[in-house]
Scaffold this motif. Structure first.
Motif, PDB file in Angstrom:
ATOM      1  N   GLN A 165       0.111 -36.147 -30.192  1.00 31.15           N
ATOM      2  CA  GLN A 165      -0.419 -35.134 -31.109  1.00 31.15           C
ATOM      3  C   GLN A 165       0.701 -34.730 -32.062  1.00 31.15           C
ATOM      4  N   SER A 203       1.356 -31.683 -32.556  1.00 25.44           N
ATOM      5  CA  SER A 203       1.799 -30.365 -32.080  1.00 25.44           C
ATOM      6  C   SER A 203       3.300 -30.260 -31.757  1.00 25.44           C
ATOM      7  N   GLN A 221       5.481 -28.448 -34.128  1.00 20.26           N
ATOM      8  CA  GLN A 221       5.551 -26.981 -34.019  1.00 20.26           C
ATOM      9  C   GLN A 221       6.847 -26.580 -33.319  1.00 20.26           C
ATOM     10  N   ARG A 280      -2.547 -42.752 -28.730  1.00 21.90           N
ATOM     11  CA  ARG A 280      -3.133 -42.568 -27.402  1.00 21.90           C
ATOM     12  C   ARG A 280      -3.661 -43.902 -26.895  1.00 21.90           C
ATOM     13  N   GLN A 300      -3.183 -36.976 -37.558  1.00 20.14           N
ATOM     14  CA  GLN A 300      -3.546 -35.571 -37.434  1.00 20.14           C
ATOM     15  C   GLN A 300      -2.806 -34.761 -38.492  1.00 20.14           C
ATOM     16  N   GLU A 307      -1.245 -30.945 -38.467  1.00 21.05           N
ATOM     17  CA  GLU A 307      -0.964 -29.759 -37.665  1.00 21.05           C
ATOM     18  C   GLU A 307      -0.669 -28.599 -38.600  1.00 21.05           C
ATOM     19  N   PHE A 356      -6.791 -24.863 -25.016  1.00 21.62           N
ATOM     20  CA  PHE A 356      -5.613 -25.704 -25.275  1.00 21.62           C
ATOM     21  C   PHE A 356      -4.448 -25.009 -24.589  1.00 21.62           C
ATOM     22  N   PHE A 403      -1.437 -24.690 -25.421  1.00 18.58           N
ATOM     23  CA  PHE A 403      -0.434 -24.061 -26.288  1.00 18.58           C
ATOM     24  C   PHE A 403      -0.974 -22.933 -27.143  1.00 18.58           C
ATOM     25  N   GLY A 447      -9.035 -28.241 -33.680  1.00 15.15           N
ATOM     26  CA  GLY A 447      -8.744 -27.284 -32.617  1.00 15.15           C
ATOM     27  C   GLY A 447      -7.760 -26.264 -33.165  1.00 15.15           C
ATOM     28  N   ALA A 448      -7.867 -25.031 -32.655  1.00 17.76           N
ATOM     29  CA  ALA A 448      -6.986 -23.987 -33.190  1.00 17.76           C
ATOM     30  C   ALA A 448      -6.854 -22.852 -32.195  1.00 17.76           C
ATOM     31  N   GLY A 449      -5.969 -21.922 -32.494  1.00 18.45           N
ATOM     32  CA  GLY A 449      -5.832 -20.750 -31.634  1.00 18.45           C
ATOM     33  C   GLY A 449      -4.597 -19.952 -31.991  1.00 18.45           C
ATOM     34  N   ALA A 508      -2.083 -21.567 -34.817  1.00 14.34           N
ATOM     35  CA  ALA A 508      -1.837 -22.998 -35.007  1.00 14.34           C
ATOM     36  C   ALA A 508      -3.177 -23.707 -35.042  1.00 14.34           C
ATOM     37  N   PHE A 509      -3.171 -24.847 -35.659  1.00 14.43           N
ATOM     38  CA  PHE A 509      -4.398 -25.659 -35.662  1.00 14.43           C
ATOM     39  C   PHE A 509      -4.015 -27.124 -35.785  1.00 14.43           C
ATOM     40  N   GLY A 510      -4.922 -27.979 -35.352  1.00 12.61           N
ATOM     41  CA  GLY A 510      -4.674 -29.413 -35.466  1.00 12.61           C
ATOM     42  C   GLY A 510      -5.983 -30.118 -35.706  1.00 12.61           C
TER      43      GLY A 510
HETATM   44  N1  DAH Z   1      -3.105 -31.041 -30.463  1.00 16.85           N
HETATM   45  C1  DAH Z   1      -4.511 -30.869 -30.245  1.00 16.85           C
HETATM   46  C2  DAH Z   1      -5.150 -32.221 -29.983  1.00 16.85           C
HETATM   47  O1  DAH Z   1      -4.570 -33.218 -30.286  1.00 16.85           O
HETATM   48  C3  DAH Z   1      -5.152 -30.245 -31.438  1.00 16.85           C
HETATM   49  C4  DAH Z   1      -4.752 -28.811 -31.576  1.00 16.85           C
HETATM   50  C5  DAH Z   1      -5.514 -27.809 -30.985  1.00 16.85           C
HETATM   51  C6  DAH Z   1      -3.629 -28.449 -32.272  1.00 16.85           C
HETATM   52  C7  DAH Z   1      -5.170 -26.482 -31.071  1.00 16.85           C
HETATM   53  C8  DAH Z   1      -3.272 -27.110 -32.386  1.00 16.85           C
HETATM   54  C9  DAH Z   1      -4.064 -26.134 -31.786  1.00 16.85           C
HETATM   55  O2  DAH Z   1      -2.200 -26.710 -33.051  1.00 16.85           O
HETATM   56  O3  DAH Z   1      -3.709 -24.827 -31.902  1.00 16.85           O
HETATM   57  O4  DAH Z   1      -6.240 -32.260 -29.481  1.00 16.85           O
END
Ligand code: DAH
Length: 339
Positions: free
Chosen positions: A170, A172, A175, A196, A210, A212, A250, A252, A284-286, A307-309
């Motif tokens: 990822q 991530s 970050q 993957r 991706q 991020e 998630f 993180f 995805g995010a949070g 963060a989000f991805g």
């Molecule tokens: N890294 C996650 C994935 O590959 C995607 C993701 C979800 C990134 C939530 C984020 C996050 O920064 O906050 O599925």
């Protein structure tokens, strides 16, 4: 001697008149008029002539030389004319023939999608960060608060290089790198390749992309996250696009959500593209988990962040109604030329 001169003239006339190229012409010139040529050869014999004979023969020799020279001149002019004609024919230019079209290359649809998304975030004041595709397990999992028995760590799913090094699964981990190397406020996006152990099919590839996002500052709230994603979705998919958040997990982020956008084809009523749902999941995010901040030396009591991805392929396929992921990697120009 007279006869010899006449013979030479006749021979020269016969040989030279059939010559068609400059090289043979020069050879002939040497042969007849050169220092060791036929004419000189005869003139050498002049010494043996009587005084009375000499002037007449001398005059004749001069005439013969002049005649041969004029034959040369005539043939030379002809040869030159023909050479020029050949050259003109060869270099003939038909200005009415249509030109050769040279194909101009263009950016791959994935690059286009990444750049389009980057533009939106750059407009919101984000910086672009980068990280390596070969990552530490520490950055890819541990610092991201991913427990040791989390399924994504499985050797079946992840390309490990050693026990501690892997191909990032990822974006991530970028970050972590940014949080460790810079101080808040932080506002970055990071596009890049991830890996993957998936078998290739219409929706899976072991390599994909991706983007991020990470924002850390004092007083950042979930409202900021939602506002940002809403603005992003409207910019990318159209002004009438809505988003919705579904609770998710998630490691993180806490709380975490999966984010859907209203279907860019039917607008939310349900169609083939959104499989009747009206919504399509894009990311995805949070809110960044306190443990993640702590692992990077940022005090979660002082700072907060989101963060989000998101997957680039998914978004690009959606926007262009591409039904098979493999088309994006086959590099068939007939396909790529459409974008
Ligand atoms: N890294 C996650 C994935 O590959 C995607 C993701 C979800 C990134 C939530 C984020 C996050 O920064 O906050 O599925």
């Amino acid at each position: 001697m007279k006869q010899k001169l006449k013979d030479i003239l006749e021979l020269a006339g016969n040989e030279i008149s059939v010559i068609r190229d400059a090289k043979s012409l020069e050879d002939a010139r040497v042969k007849f008029l050169g220092k060791k040529g036929k004419l000189t050869e005869v003139l050498r014999g002049m010494g043996q002539l009587s005084k009375e004979e000499r002037p007449a023969i001398g005059k004749l020799a001069n005439e013969v030389r002049q005649k041969i020279e004029s034959i040369f001149a005539e043939v030379a002019a002809q040869v030159e004319k023909e050479a020029l004609a050949v050259k003109f024919e060869k270099e003939k230019l038909d200005v009415t023939i249509p030109g050769n079209r040279r194909g101009i290359g263009k950016k791959h649809p994935l690059t286009q999608a990444i750049e389009e998304m980057e533009e939106i975030f750059i407009g919101l004041g984000y910086d672009i960060a980068e990280g390596p595709e070969i990552e530490t397990v520490q950055n890819n999992f541990d610092a991201l608060n991913t427990e040791l028995n989390h399924p994504s760590r499985d050797e079946q799913d992840t390309f490990y290089i050693t026990d501690d090094i892997l191909l990032r699964t990822q974006t991530s981990p970028v970050q972590i790198r940014v949080m460790k190397s810079s101080k808040p406020p932080i506002k970055i996006i990071c596009p890049g390749r991830v890996y993957r152990a998936d078998t290739v099919d219409a929706t899976h590839s072991p390599v994909f992309h991706q983007i991020e996002g990470l924002v850390i500052d004092k007083g950042v709230t979930m409202g900021d996250l939602i506002g940002t994603l809403k603005l992003f979705a409207k910019n990318l998919f159209g002004e009438n696009t809505e988003i919705r958040l579904r609770p998710h997990h998630f490691p993180f982020t806490e709380p975490s959500a999966e984010v859907d956008v209203s279907c860019w084809v039917c607008g939310g009523t349900g169609c083939r593209v959104c499989k009747g749902e009206g919504w399509i999941e894009i990311l995805g995010a949070g809110m960044v988990h306190p443990n993640v901040m702590k692992a990077c030396g940022i005090d979660p009591e002082v700072y907060s962040g989101f963060a989000f991805g998101m997957g680039v392929e998914r978004a690009a396929m959606g926007r262009h109604s591409i039904s098979d992921l493999r088309l994006l990697f086959d590099n068939d120009l007939r396909f790529l030329d459409q974008f």
